[in-house]
Design a protein around this motif. Structure first.
Motif, PDB file in Angstrom:
ATOM      1  N   SER A 244     -58.314 101.752 105.528  1.00  0.00           N
ATOM      2  CA  SER A 244     -57.348 101.973 106.597  1.00  0.00           C
ATOM      3  C   SER A 244     -57.469 103.388 107.152  1.00  0.00           C
ATOM      4  CB  SER A 244     -55.933 101.752 106.069  1.00  0.00           C
ATOM      5  OG  SER A 244     -54.969 102.246 106.968  1.00  0.00           O
TER       6      SER A 244
ATOM      7  N   ALA B  61     -60.089  89.749 115.174  1.00  0.00           N
ATOM      8  CA  ALA B  61     -59.448  91.037 114.891  1.00  0.00           C
ATOM      9  C   ALA B  61     -60.383  92.161 115.311  1.00  0.00           C
ATOM     10  CB  ALA B  61     -59.124  91.159 113.405  1.00  0.00           C
TER      11      ALA B  61
ATOM     12  N   ASN C   3     -52.917  92.670 110.721  1.00  0.00           N
ATOM     13  CA  ASN C   3     -52.838  94.015 111.294  1.00  0.00           C
ATOM     14  C   ASN C   3     -54.178  94.701 111.069  1.00  0.00           C
ATOM     15  OD1 ASN C   3     -51.739  96.279 112.523  1.00  0.00           O
ATOM     16  ND2 ASN C   3     -50.940  97.092 110.614  1.00  0.00           N
TER      17      ASN C   3
ATOM     18  N   ASP D 196     -49.220  90.993 106.636  1.00  0.00           N
ATOM     19  CA  ASP D 196     -47.829  91.236 106.269  1.00  0.00           C
ATOM     20  C   ASP D 196     -46.942  90.223 106.989  1.00  0.00           C
ATOM     21  OD1 ASP D 196     -47.556  92.193 108.910  1.00  0.00           O
ATOM     22  OD2 ASP D 196     -47.920  94.262 108.294  1.00  0.00           O
TER      23      ASP D 196
ATOM     24  N   THR E 229     -56.180  98.125 111.410  1.00  0.00           N
ATOM     25  CA  THR E 229     -56.125  99.577 111.603  1.00  0.00           C
ATOM     26  C   THR E 229     -57.178 100.251 110.723  1.00  0.00           C
ATOM     27  OG1 THR E 229     -54.386  99.733 109.916  1.00  0.00           O
ATOM     28  CG2 THR E 229     -53.667  99.644 112.228  1.00  0.00           C
TER      29      THR E 229
ATOM     30  N   SER F 210     -45.558  90.283 109.724  1.00  0.00           N
ATOM     31  CA  SER F 210     -45.821  90.170 111.156  1.00  0.00           C
ATOM     32  C   SER F 210     -47.188  89.578 111.457  1.00  0.00           C
ATOM     33  CB  SER F 210     -45.702  91.552 111.823  1.00  0.00           C
ATOM     34  OG  SER F 210     -44.391  92.063 111.693  1.00  0.00           O
TER      35      SER F 210
ATOM     36  N   THR G 124     -55.113  94.030 107.133  1.00  0.00           N
ATOM     37  CA  THR G 124     -54.044  93.671 106.201  1.00  0.00           C
ATOM     38  C   THR G 124     -53.241  92.492 106.743  1.00  0.00           C
ATOM     39  OG1 THR G 124     -52.567  95.310 107.222  1.00  0.00           O
ATOM     40  CG2 THR G 124     -53.824  96.001 105.275  1.00  0.00           C
TER      41      THR G 124
ATOM     42  N   ASP H 144     -57.548  98.870 117.422  1.00  0.00           N
ATOM     43  CA  ASP H 144     -56.425  98.756 116.497  1.00  0.00           C
ATOM     44  C   ASP H 144     -55.331  97.866 117.088  1.00  0.00           C
ATOM     45  OD1 ASP H 144     -57.877 100.528 115.068  1.00  0.00           O
ATOM     46  OD2 ASP H 144     -56.448 102.182 115.177  1.00  0.00           O
ATOM     47  N   GLY H 145     -54.565  97.253 116.207  1.00  0.00           N
ATOM     48  CA  GLY H 145     -53.415  96.496 116.671  1.00  0.00           C
ATOM     49  C   GLY H 145     -53.181  95.231 115.868  1.00  0.00           C
ATOM     50  N   ARG H 146     -52.059  94.575 116.139  1.00  0.00           N
ATOM     51  CA  ARG H 146     -51.709  93.324 115.482  1.00  0.00           C
ATOM     52  C   ARG H 146     -52.324  92.154 116.233  1.00  0.00           C
ATOM     53  NH1 ARG H 146     -48.476  93.637 111.344  1.00  0.00           N
ATOM     54  NH2 ARG H 146     -47.209  95.509 111.045  1.00  0.00           N
TER      55      ARG H 146
END
Length: 229
Positions: free
Chosen positions: A87, A157, A105, A100, A107, A102, A98, A161-163
């Motif tokens: 990360s 992905a 993700n 989670d 990063t 949400s 990762t 960066d970002g969700r």
């Protein structure tokens, strides 16, 4: 406005020289040059800007970053690469990709990030709980678990960066929680899912171990009130 006034007082020859250096002379756009991959797999990478073109004088040029070309990797190679991708937080053992509450993700650290988006699989499962033994002074309550696949999908992905949208697990309810797994390669059989889940009066996700060579990350979200199951 300040830059326009400053430019108007420069000699004409200097203005022409500056425009030629910036690539504005001749009205043409210089052809993009794609750097050749190095033996280590690292190439130069510059993060993409927004859709609107920024003025040439709005920002100073930034140094290129290094990235890894993943397009030709096998499933095993890409799995190993993503497992080792750290990360950008720099914290010990933190991962660049990762999972989670949400969803996914992305990063990663600037060095060794992928040059292009990587495709990973994400599976969500319902976890239905049934109490088989009431808690007493000797032991706690015991439960049986049963899994039901909610769905599996592939998601891209990165490289920015970002969700990743539409990757959040569904919310738990009553005696039903969720397990979510992101992975590469073959789909995860139910027998590989954990059967030693820890119950808690919280819906905060906790990491769990899921067996499989291609597993990248897995989380469990407990039902809010397992004692009532």
């Amino acid at each position: 406005m300040h830059r326009a006034r400053a430019l108007s007082v420069l000699p004409a020859t200097l203005v022409a020289a500056l425009l030629a250096v910036s690539g504005c002379s001749g009205g043409g756009k210089p052809a993009a040059q794609v750097p050749a991959p190095t033996p280590s797999g690292l190439v130069h990478y510059t993060p993409a800007t927004g859709s609107a073109a920024a003025p040439a004088t709005s920002a100073l040029p930034t140094a290129p970053k290094e990235c890894v070309r993943t397009a030709g990797m096998s499933v095993e190679q890409l799995t190993g690469y993503l497992k080792e991708l750290r990360s950008s937080s720099g914290d010990y053992q933190t991962k660049g990709l990762t999972l989670d509450s949400s969803g996914l993700n992305f990063t990663p650290e600037d060095i060794k990030r992928p040059c292009e988006a990587v495709s990973v699989k994400l599976a969500h499962y319902w976890v239905d709980l049934k109490k088989t033994h009431e808690a007493n002074v000797v032991s706690g309550a015991r439960y049986e678990y049963s899994y039901t696949l909610i769905g599996t999908a592939s998601h891209a992905a990165g490289p920015q960066d970002g969700r990743v949208p539409d990757t959040a697990p569904p919310g738990p309810s009553a005696c039903r929680g969720t397990v979510s797994v992101t992975y590469l390669g073959e789909d995860i059989p139910l027998r590989s899912l954990p059967y030693d889940l820890k119950l808690a009066d919280t819906t905060a996700p906790v990491p769990v171990k899921v067996n499989g060579d291609g597993v990248l990350s897995a989380i469990y979200v407990s039902p809010p009130h397992p004692d009532s199951c």
